[in-house]
Enzyme design. Sequence first.
Site, short mmCIF file in Angstrom:
data_model
loop_
_atom_site.label_atom_id
_atom_site.label_comp_id
_atom_site.label_asym_id
_atom_site.label_seq_id
_atom_site.Cartn_x
_atom_site.Cartn_y
_atom_site.Cartn_z
N GLY A 12 0.74 -1.31 0.14
CA GLY A 12 -0.20 0.01 0.00
C GLY A 12 0.92 1.25 -0.06
CB ALA A 13 4.23 1.56 -1.17
CB ALA A 14 0.91 3.69 -4.51
N GLY A 16 -1.04 7.91 0.84
CA GLY A 16 -1.37 7.85 2.21
C GLY A 16 -0.15 7.54 3.25
N GLY A 18 1.39 4.60 3.67
CA GLY A 18 2.25 3.85 2.97
C GLY A 18 3.20 4.70 2.47
CG ASP A 36 -0.32 0.70 -4.57
OD1 ASP A 36 -0.33 1.19 -3.10
OD2 ASP A 36 -1.15 0.73 -4.99
CG ASN A 91 0.23 0.95 4.91
OD1 ASN A 91 -0.04 1.41 5.72
ND2 ASN A 91 0.15 1.47 3.51
CE1 TYR A 154 -10.11 0.72 7.92
CE2 TYR A 154 -10.59 1.51 10.18
CZ TYR A 154 -9.59 1.33 9.15
OH TYR A 154 -8.44 2.09 9.14
CG ASP A 190 -6.11 14.65 5.54
OD1 ASP A 190 -6.95 14.21 4.70
OD2 ASP A 190 -5.65 15.83 5.20
#
Length: 261
Positions: A12-14, A16, A18, A36, A91, A154, A190
Amino acid sequence: MDLKNKVALVTGAASGIGYNYCSYLLFNGVKVAFCDIDKTKCQSIVDEFSKKYGQNNVLAVYCDVTDNLSFENAFKSCIDYFKKLDIVINNAGIFNETMKDWNKTMEINYGGVVRGTMLALKYMGTPFGGKGGTVVQTASIAGLMSNIWIAPMYRSTKRAVVEYTRAVGDPRTFQHFNVRIMAICPGFTDTPLLEGDRVHQHLIKEFYEVAQKFANNFPLQSPESVGKALIEILQQGSTGDIWVVENDENPRLANLPVYSY
């Protein structure tokens, strides 16, 4: 933990949190595999970071954390490129409470963490020829809250991540694998998860107003604060730790019950 010249794989590095994890890792001398499901966006980000940190210190890898083959290929690509692996950051996550796609929340938020942890033990664990390492999961403060009836999918997946980390991060696991396993629980942050009209994302649509009012009572922190906290946790944390990062403050250990047996 001395971070310089370590190698990290981040899912999930691309965007937020990450993205900020990767930014702070690179700033502290870590080589990073950006993983990602959005390979185009991931490659674009890596191209930018390569100008500052050098092409040999960054790698973009397509990774679907719900697919065993795709996830393991990401590990292999990272090790082939950097010749080692020291840190895994699980992540990748989504927020989806719909009747149609609730299962994706389970498969990504919890299943992806378990897959990533098992692969980390396989590729870093000393019984398999590895040299040890560290795993950090991104959970959420939502998973630590009680008596909250909104966002059940969630929240339950994030709570599951917390309890899974406490169990698999037991010191006896560390003694066997030499892999430290911890979790970080960001407060309201955010990120793209908070963008757009979220009415359709609640199982019962009438809950939306209450959910929105609840969220508005909590100040948003910057994703940079979570990225910065990761570095402190990597340097100071112990296996099984659950850390909370909220209100742009320094990370603190969560106050969770401990049972002896």
